[in-house]
Design a protein around this motif. Structure first.
Motif, mmCIF file in Angstrom:
data_model
loop_
_atom_site.group_PDB
_atom_site.id
_atom_site.type_symbol
_atom_site.label_atom_id
_atom_site.label_comp_id
_atom_site.label_asym_id
_atom_site.label_seq_id
_atom_site.Cartn_x
_atom_site.Cartn_y
_atom_site.Cartn_z
ATOM 1 N N SER A 137 29.293 4.262 102.452
ATOM 2 C CA SER A 137 29.223 5.864 101.889
ATOM 3 C C SER A 137 27.576 5.984 101.911
ATOM 4 O O SER A 137 27.283 7.310 102.274
ATOM 5 C CB SER A 137 29.706 6.013 100.372
ATOM 6 O OG SER A 137 29.240 7.105 99.824
ATOM 7 N N TRP A 141 25.938 9.191 104.165
ATOM 8 C CA TRP A 141 25.641 10.364 103.457
ATOM 9 C C TRP A 141 24.044 10.644 103.587
ATOM 10 O O TRP A 141 23.560 11.550 103.398
ATOM 11 C CB TRP A 141 25.946 10.452 101.883
ATOM 12 C CG TRP A 141 27.201 10.892 101.656
ATOM 13 C CD1 TRP A 141 28.285 10.053 101.163
ATOM 14 C CD2 TRP A 141 27.644 12.280 101.904
ATOM 15 N NE1 TRP A 141 29.293 10.607 100.993
ATOM 16 C CE2 TRP A 141 29.113 12.095 101.453
ATOM 17 C CE3 TRP A 141 27.359 13.545 102.210
ATOM 18 C CZ2 TRP A 141 30.057 13.093 101.344
ATOM 19 C CZ3 TRP A 141 28.039 14.484 102.174
ATOM 20 C CH2 TRP A 141 29.281 14.318 101.999
ATOM 21 N N ASP A 161 34.045 6.641 101.085
ATOM 22 C CA ASP A 161 34.306 7.159 99.773
ATOM 23 C C ASP A 161 35.651 7.282 99.608
ATOM 24 O O ASP A 161 36.296 7.749 98.283
ATOM 25 C CB ASP A 161 33.818 8.644 99.639
ATOM 26 C CG ASP A 161 32.305 8.794 99.989
ATOM 27 O OD1 ASP A 161 31.564 7.837 99.328
ATOM 28 O OD2 ASP A 161 31.829 9.847 100.228
#
Length: 251
Positions: A137, A141, A161
């Motif tokens: 994640s 991101w 996620d």
């Protein structure tokens, strides 16, 4: 069923799903280019012998690709840790500086090209766009935020996620749910047969488009289309003149 037949029956494409790494951004090439530059930095600025500089960068890149993040470390501390383990013992004190250079230079090399930006901006005029990417994640991101990708997509899903990752059909169906579209009206575009193409087919999407990472790579899970780079995507979309000519010949 030929790809042109598929689109002839499912011409109402509403959404296009993209993979991130090695599809929209050339991650492997960018990372290799960054490490190549850092070999020069290690030699010229820190005095490492060429062999030691090359070995350090190669060791780092291999470790980073195997594990791009470890949440027991800070996000920017993890590459510093990997550099510390990759450098010769008497140079480990420079790991933090080299890591900072790695991060800054890497994101410069990862940036969307003008052609890809134009592609996404143009596609958004006619389609919903989704990003479906596997990976940790925080690391994924970080790319999304640092590269300013949010503004191009109506839906962004990172497997880190979620309970699933590609090729699990559920991650594709989740994207369909978020965009309120039927799977048959969606296309998946990606570089990996075993995740992007296989998953798209198992989710019964309307089409799959494969961008081989290596030109000599062969496909067992046949995609509906194969293109060399993502900017060729309009050539295989339902409303393209090229595709219309293909359908006309088949019919």
């Amino acid at each position: 069923m030929m790809a042109s037949d598929l689109y002839a029956e499912n011409s109402d494409v509403l959404a296009i799903f993209f993979d991130l790494d090695n599809t929209l951004i050339q991650t492997r090439k960018a990372d290799a280019r960054t490490c190549s530059k850092l070999v020069e930095v290690l030699q010229q600025e820190y005095g490492l012998p060429q062999d030691a500089a090359v070995e350090s960068a190669t060791t780092f890149l291999r470790a980073f690709r195997a594990r791009p993040d470890d949440d027991t470390y800070g996000l920017d501390e993890w590459p510093a840790h990997l550099w510390r383990n990759s450098l010769p013992k008497n140079y480990r004190h420079i790991a933090k500086n080299i890591s900072a250079e790695w991060i800054n230079l890497r994101f410069k090399n990862l940036a969307l090209t003008n052609d890809v930006i134009h592609l996404l901006e143009t596609l958004r005029e006619d389609y919903l766009l989704g990003l479906i990417t596997n990976g940790p994640s925080r690391a994924q991101w970080q790319k999304i935020e640092r590269l300013g990708l949010r503004k191009y997509f109506d839906c962004l899903l990172v497997s880190g996620d979620l309970p699933w990752e590609k090729p699990d059909q559920e991650i594709f169906l989740e994207a369909c749910k978020k965009l309120n579209v039927e799977p048959r009206t969606c296309i998946m575009v990606g570089d990996k047969l075993e995740t992007d193409i296989k998953g798209g087919k198992e989710a019964e999407l309307g089409g799959t488009v494969w961008i081989p990472l290596q030109k000599d790579e062969e496909s067992s899970d046949l995609p509906d289309f194969t293109i060399e780079k993502v900017t060729e995507l309009p050539e295989v979309l339902p409303n393209s003149p090229k595709l219309k000519r293909t359908i006309a010949k088949v019919c």
